[in-house]
Design an enzyme around this catalytic site. Structure first.
Site, PDB file in Angstrom:
ATOM      1  N   ASP A  56       1.126  -1.275  -0.432  1.00 17.30           N
ATOM      2  CA  ASP A  56       0.265  -0.303   0.190  1.00 17.30           C
ATOM      3  C   ASP A  56       1.352   0.902  -0.175  1.00 17.30           C
ATOM      4  O   ASP A  56       1.816   1.644   1.083  1.00 17.30           O
ATOM      5  CB  ASP A  56      -0.974  -0.037   1.446  1.00 17.30           C
ATOM      6  CG  ASP A  56      -1.989   0.986   1.725  1.00 17.30           C
ATOM      7  OD1 ASP A  56      -2.117   1.778   0.221  1.00 17.30           O
ATOM      8  OD2 ASP A  56      -2.046   1.169   1.986  1.00 17.30           O
ATOM      9  N   CYS A  96      -5.917   4.815  -4.156  1.00 18.97           N
ATOM     10  CA  CYS A  96      -5.266   2.603  -3.593  1.00 18.97           C
ATOM     11  C   CYS A  96      -7.352   2.858  -3.614  1.00 18.97           C
ATOM     12  O   CYS A  96      -7.288   1.269  -4.896  1.00 18.97           O
ATOM     13  CB  CYS A  96      -5.191   2.730  -2.403  1.00 18.97           C
ATOM     14  SG  CYS A  96      -6.547   4.168  -0.844  1.00 18.97           S
ATOM     15  N   HIS A 157     -10.776  -1.852   2.054  1.00 22.91           N
ATOM     16  CA  HIS A 157     -10.653  -0.260   0.746  1.00 22.91           C
ATOM     17  C   HIS A 157     -11.934  -0.237  -0.329  1.00 22.91           C
ATOM     18  O   HIS A 157     -11.560   0.731  -1.346  1.00 22.91           O
ATOM     19  CB  HIS A 157      -9.861   0.224   0.682  1.00 22.91           C
ATOM     20  CG  HIS A 157      -9.901   1.605   0.844  1.00 22.91           C
ATOM     21  ND1 HIS A 157      -8.989   3.247   0.938  1.00 22.91           N
ATOM     22  CD2 HIS A 157     -11.223   2.426   1.353  1.00 22.91           C
ATOM     23  CE1 HIS A 157      -9.667   3.835   1.287  1.00 22.91           C
ATOM     24  NE2 HIS A 157     -10.616   3.813   0.768  1.00 22.91           N
ATOM     25  N   ASP A 363      -0.120  -0.668  -5.071  1.00 26.68           N
ATOM     26  CA  ASP A 363      -1.235  -0.466  -5.647  1.00 26.68           C
ATOM     27  C   ASP A 363      -1.361   0.643  -6.591  1.00 26.68           C
ATOM     28  O   ASP A 363      -1.943   1.878  -7.142  1.00 26.68           O
ATOM     29  CB  ASP A 363      -2.581   0.025  -4.487  1.00 26.68           C
ATOM     30  CG  ASP A 363      -2.174   0.602  -3.900  1.00 26.68           C
ATOM     31  OD1 ASP A 363      -1.189   1.695  -3.204  1.00 26.68           O
ATOM     32  OD2 ASP A 363      -3.516   1.021  -2.484  1.00 26.68           O
TER      33      ASP A 363
END
EC number: 3.1.6.1
Length: 599
Positions: A56, A96, A157, A363
């Site tokens: 991430d 993201c 998410h 990502d």
């Protein structure tokens, strides 16, 4: 001269010898093939386990195998040494939520509505109604139908609820995963009350401003009432004063609300920690990965490990603190690499290494704006311009891409062809024996021929680079010339002037006064200028107009394939709704610890 019978015997014996030799040779070849099967036989006779690792906010320049010689990432580097490394691997978005939606569906996020038109570029709350639409097909859903055990561990998410706090319409288990353990939302600076805040500081400022306004109204009305200058009853005075007090209290408690509302762990549909205990999160994630691999070692399985690293607040265990040359961010990267090593060790111990295809990526690019004073808390994007949140510049969208499958994929191979995170969708679907959906546009391409070396070029001639729903840039791979053209239609205005990012903001905007629309568009030759520092003009590039015409034609053809869809990240789907808030007790008493920590 030998007698006829004798000569016939010699011929017969020589024929026997030749036949025996051929039989022996065929047997030896069969044994060798059995001992060292070819890539094609491996692929045709068995379906691999699939392990997908996604960081991430990791910058492509943060890893040793991509040129960093001061950050220690031996385990990720080992994957590259034993597998295939992609050097032009592109995410479909520079933030993201849309990037992950594209990864799971193989489609640009604008197709699924996982974008916004008002600047809400990611999901803002766990208790919002937006999320990955139920009519989207993920690769997990297809692999589950093909008999794979499917798991997601880590960050999601992509939404949770639609109409109630327990409908879980956007939950991973409704998108093809059998098992989920992790955060339905995302790790944030606000989870640790950081000064680098996603929304707490902004909400506190707004609540304080409203408090001051209402307090002034209450004082004005009270003064007017007492001096008989304003003919008003005490009711509006009291209500104004009470509202001001509530707003003041809200400004003090909004940080705690965010921690309880968004910083939680779930196992499948059950909340296990609310709020999270950060000191045990990393061991719990690793324990869950090991447990999944052991339960499903007889396969086939698909496991998506979506790391919480290296997003702020950079939660790092004590034994990694202060160990890197790059402060807390470097400590966090090196801890994540250690986690990768632990996962690889589990594969080895369970005898899964040779039967498992591993993929590692991020990502999107690293965040340049994550700074406090002289300290950098975001990633490094190497030689590439820009970073997280910038829809067109390479630093925001060029990410690591590493595949390893021992005995099948060539070790140490480096591929410079354009590839995308969206390519994982058709690649794993076809490896699992599934079929890519024919009822919708799939933008990803099967990577297997490129990875095996049976194809010289990527199937991507063009790739589009969006910022929310605005097309910021496009690239054209002119294969016959070996040239990679990049055209920028819109770019953000960096702040302060001459900087390389939008400092003072969380991310650069996609539209409005703080972006530039280029006419003619900016043209770069990434083959010679990967850092996008030399803008080509009609005077400096003889084929300038031909390139522009071909790219704009491709953009028009692409836009004709788009259909209007509800935007999941616009205001109505992206505001906090108390009735959608997941809570492990009667709302608002959202506090629980339902599982013990790692043993």
């Amino acid at each position: 001269m030998l007698p006829q019978a004798a000569s016939e015997g010699i011929v017969f014996n020589s024929l026997q010898i030749r036949l025996c030799f051929r039989s022996w040779l065929a047997g030896m070849l069969a044994v060798l093939l059995a001992l060292a099967p070819s890539a094609s036989s491996n692929i045709s006779t068995s379906r691999p386990n699939i392990l997908l690792l996604m960081a991430d906010d990791l910058g492509i320049g943060d890893i040793g195998c991509y040129g960093n010689n001061t950050m220690r990432t031996p385990n990720i580097d080992r994957l590259a040494e034993d597998g295939v490394r992609l050097t032009q691997h592109i995410s479909a978005a520079s933030l993201c939520t849309p990037s992950r939606a594209a990864f799971l569906t193989g489609r640009y996020p604008v197709r699924s509505g996982m974008v916004s038109s008002i600047g809400y570029r990611v999901l803002q709350w766990t208790g919002a109604s937006g999320g990955l639409p139920t009519n989207e097909t993920t690769f997990a859903k297809i692999l589950k139908e093909k008999g794979y055990a499917t798991g997601l561990i880590g960050k999601w998410h992509l939404g949770l609820n639609c109409e109630s706090a327990s409908d879980h319409c956007h939950h991973p288990l409704h998108h093809g995963f059998d098992h989920f353990y992790g955060m339905p939302f995302s790790l944030m600076g606000d989870c640790a009350h950081w000064e680098l805040s996603e929304k707490r500081v902004n909400l506190e400022q707004k609540l304080n401003f409203l408090f001051q306004v209402l307090a002034l109204v209450a004082l004005t009305l009270a003064a007017g009432k007492l001096t008989h200058l304003i003919p008003v009853s005490w009711t509006p005075v009291i209500w104004s004063a009470l509202s001001a007090v509530l707003l003041l209290a809200g400004s003090y408690f909004v940080g705690a609300l965010i921690v309880h509302a968004d910083c939680l762990l779930m196992r499948n549909h059950m909340i296990t920690e609310q709020p999270m205990r950060f000191q045990t999160t990393t061991p719990l994630i690793l324990q869950e990965v090991a447990s999944f691999l052991k339960r499903n070692k007889h396969g086939p399985f698909l496991l998506f490990v979506s790391f919480l690293h290296v997003h702020i607040p950079l939660i790092t265990m004590e034994n990694f603190l202060g160990k890197s040359l790059h402060g807390l961010y470097g400590d966090n990267v090196e801890e994540m690499d250690w986690m990768v090593g632990q996962i690889l060790d589990t594969l080895d111990m369970e005898g899964l290494t040779n039967s498992t295809l591993i993929y590692f990526t991020s990502d999107h690019g690293g965040s340049l704006e994550n700074q406090l004073g002289n300290s950098q808390y975001g990633g490094w994007n190497g030689i590439y311009k820009g970073g997280k949140g910038m829809g067109g510049w390479e630093g925001g969208i060029r990410v690591p891409g590493i595949f390893r499958w021992p005995g099948v994929l060539p070790a140490g191979q480096v591929i410079g062809e354009p590839t995308s995170l969206m390519d994982v969708f058709p690649t794993v679907v076809q490896l699992a024996g599934g079929e890519v959906p024919q009822d919708r546009v799939i933008d990803g391409q099967d990577l297997l021929p490129l990875l095996l070396g049976t194809a010289q070029h990527s199937d991507h001639e063009f790739l589009m680079h969006y910022c929310e729903g605005v097309l910021h840039a496009a690239r054209w791979h002119q294969r016959d010339k070996g040239t990679m053209w990049k055209v920028h239609f819109v770019t953000p205005v960096f702040q302060p002037e001459g900087a390389g990012a939008c400092y003072g903001r969380k991310v650069c905007p996609c539209f409005g006064e703080k972006v530039l629309h280029h006419d003619p568009p900016l043209l770069f030759d990434l083959s010679r200028d990967p850092s996008e520092t030399h803008v080509l003009t009609p005077a400096s590039e003889p084929v300038f107009y031909q390139v522009m015409e071909r790219v704009q034609q491709a953009v028009r053809e692409h836009q004709r394939t788009l259909s209007p869809v509800p935007l999941q990240l616009d205001r109505l789907g992206n505001i906090w709704r108390p009735w959608l808030q997941p809570c492990c007790g009667p709302f608002p008493l959202c506090w629980c610890l339902r599982e013990d920590g790692p043993q």
